[in-house]
Design a protein around this motif. Structure first.
Motif, PDB file in Angstrom:
ATOM      1  N   PHE A 141       0.824  -1.200   0.000  1.00 24.58           N
ATOM      2  CA  PHE A 141       0.000   0.000   0.000  1.00 24.58           C
ATOM      3  C   PHE A 141       0.859   1.250   0.000  1.00 24.58           C
ATOM      4  O   PHE A 141       1.881   1.327   0.676  1.00 24.58           O
ATOM      5  CB  PHE A 141      -0.923   0.015   1.221  1.00 24.58           C
ATOM      6  N   SER A 142       0.425   2.220  -0.750  1.00 26.57           N
ATOM      7  CA  SER A 142       1.082   3.524  -0.799  1.00 26.57           C
ATOM      8  C   SER A 142      -0.015   4.583  -0.734  1.00 26.57           C
ATOM      9  O   SER A 142      -0.885   4.630  -1.610  1.00 26.57           O
ATOM     10  CB  SER A 142       1.869   3.672  -2.106  1.00 26.57           C
ATOM     11  N   ALA A 143       0.022   5.411   0.301  1.00 25.18           N
ATOM     12  CA  ALA A 143      -0.976   6.466   0.440  1.00 25.18           C
ATOM     13  C   ALA A 143      -0.915   7.418  -0.754  1.00 25.18           C
ATOM     14  O   ALA A 143      -1.947   7.871  -1.255  1.00 25.18           O
ATOM     15  CB  ALA A 143      -0.762   7.232   1.744  1.00 25.18           C
ATOM     16  N   ASN A 144       0.295   7.697  -1.251  1.00 25.72           N
ATOM     17  CA  ASN A 144       0.451   8.581  -2.391  1.00 25.72           C
ATOM     18  C   ASN A 144      -0.207   7.991  -3.640  1.00 25.72           C
ATOM     19  O   ASN A 144      -0.932   8.682  -4.351  1.00 25.72           O
ATOM     20  CB  ASN A 144       1.934   8.873  -2.649  1.00 25.72           C
ATOM     21  N   ARG A 145       0.033   6.697  -3.902  1.00 28.73           N
ATOM     22  CA  ARG A 145      -0.561   6.077  -5.098  1.00 28.73           C
ATOM     23  C   ARG A 145      -2.066   5.906  -4.932  1.00 28.73           C
ATOM     24  O   ARG A 145      -2.808   5.944  -5.913  1.00 28.73           O
ATOM     25  CB  ARG A 145       0.134   4.772  -5.418  1.00 28.73           C
ATOM     26  N   ALA A 146      -2.535   5.716  -3.699  1.00 28.30           N
ATOM     27  CA  ALA A 146      -3.973   5.619  -3.455  1.00 28.30           C
ATOM     28  C   ALA A 146      -4.646   6.964  -3.740  1.00 28.30           C
ATOM     29  O   ALA A 146      -5.728   7.013  -4.322  1.00 28.30           O
ATOM     30  CB  ALA A 146      -4.248   5.177  -2.021  1.00 28.30           C
ATOM     31  N   ALA A 147      -3.991   8.046  -3.331  1.00 30.70           N
ATOM     32  CA  ALA A 147      -4.548   9.386  -3.509  1.00 30.70           C
ATOM     33  C   ALA A 147      -4.370   9.917  -4.930  1.00 30.70           C
ATOM     34  O   ALA A 147      -5.125  10.790  -5.366  1.00 30.70           O
ATOM     35  CB  ALA A 147      -3.906  10.352  -2.519  1.00 30.70           C
ATOM     36  N   ASN A 148      -3.377   9.389  -5.654  1.00 32.14           N
ATOM     37  CA  ASN A 148      -3.063   9.893  -6.991  1.00 32.14           C
ATOM     38  C   ASN A 148      -2.929   8.746  -7.988  1.00 32.14           C
ATOM     39  O   ASN A 148      -1.859   8.535  -8.559  1.00 32.14           O
ATOM     40  CB  ASN A 148      -1.758  10.700  -6.940  1.00 32.14           C
ATOM     41  N   PRO A 149      -4.015   8.017  -8.231  1.00 33.87           N
ATOM     42  CA  PRO A 149      -3.904   6.879  -9.149  1.00 33.87           C
ATOM     43  C   PRO A 149      -3.705   7.338 -10.591  1.00 33.87           C
ATOM     44  O   PRO A 149      -4.150   8.414 -10.981  1.00 33.87           O
ATOM     45  CB  PRO A 149      -5.248   6.171  -8.983  1.00 33.87           C
ATOM     46  N   ASP A 150      -3.019   6.513 -11.353  1.00 37.28           N
ATOM     47  CA  ASP A 150      -2.847   6.754 -12.787  1.00 37.28           C
ATOM     48  C   ASP A 150      -4.002   6.034 -13.484  1.00 37.28           C
ATOM     49  O   ASP A 150      -3.904   4.855 -13.815  1.00 37.28           O
ATOM     50  CB  ASP A 150      -1.491   6.209 -13.242  1.00 37.28           C
ATOM     51  N   LYS A 151      -5.104   6.737 -13.672  1.00 35.14           N
ATOM     52  CA  LYS A 151      -6.335   6.125 -14.206  1.00 35.14           C
ATOM     53  C   LYS A 151      -6.121   5.512 -15.587  1.00 35.14           C
ATOM     54  O   LYS A 151      -6.673   4.460 -15.886  1.00 35.14           O
ATOM     55  CB  LYS A 151      -7.470   7.148 -14.255  1.00 35.14           C
ATOM     56  N   ALA A 152      -5.320   6.156 -16.409  1.00 35.92           N
ATOM     57  CA  ALA A 152      -5.081   5.629 -17.757  1.00 35.92           C
ATOM     58  C   ALA A 152      -4.325   4.301 -17.682  1.00 35.92           C
ATOM     59  O   ALA A 152      -4.690   3.339 -18.378  1.00 35.92           O
ATOM     60  CB  ALA A 152      -4.311   6.637 -18.598  1.00 35.92           C
TER      61      ALA A 152
END
Length: 162
Positions: A141-152
């Motif tokens: 888990f990464s709070a940063n990646r959870a908050a800023n997902p790369d939707k594409a």
């Protein structure tokens, strides 16, 4: 997060849980309670007036109600799990069998929702796993990646176009 903040958050989340659960049971299972009877009657009156603006076209009313039933079921079962967490946070005990029951009920409503959108639940799970593997590379888990997902990138991993 301090325990008192977690407790306040759980209490707020559960504030209307009983009303939502009673409404679901009244609307879909015919289990009226005095506190919900008037609410049920007003909702039933609205569904009988389908030509009035509604989010569900008349042809889709049955499918819309199936989705709503499943969505309310997901909500009410998640509320039960939150109740367990509040009990534990406040020093109480929750039987593992009860936790398993609630998780199973949640899975049941997830299956109903998948059915209502005509997508096999295994496909829903496959796509979600692909999305989360892309989001949390390295399986942590990464709070940063959870908050800023790369939707594409997630959509590409799922085999979808957005």
């Amino acid at each position: 997060m301090p325990p008192r903040v977690m407790r306040a958050l759980l209490l707020r989340a559960l504030a209307d849980a009983d009303l939502v659960d009673q409404a679901k049971k009244a609307l879909f299972y015919g289990k009226d309670k005095p506190t919900i009877a008037a609410f049920r009657n007003s909702v039933m009156a609205v569904t009988e007036l389908r030509p009035v603006a509604t989010a569900y076209p008349e042809i889709d009313m049955e499918d819309g109600l199936a989705r709503l039933h499943a969505a309310l079921g997901l909500r009410t079962e998640a509320d039960e799990i939150l109740r367990h967490e509040l009990t534990i946070l406040c020093g109480g005990q929750v039987d593992v069998a009860d936790q398993i029951d609630e998780a199973g009920d949640l899975a049941w409503y997830a299956q109903l929702y998948a059915n209502s959108i005509r997508v096999p639940v295994l496909e829903v799970i496959r796509k979600n796993v692909a999305k989360l593997l892309e989001r949390f590379q390295g399986l942590s888990f990464s709070a940063n990646r959870a908050a800023n997902p790369d939707k594409a990138a997630e959509a590409k991993a799922q085999g979808a176009t957005r």
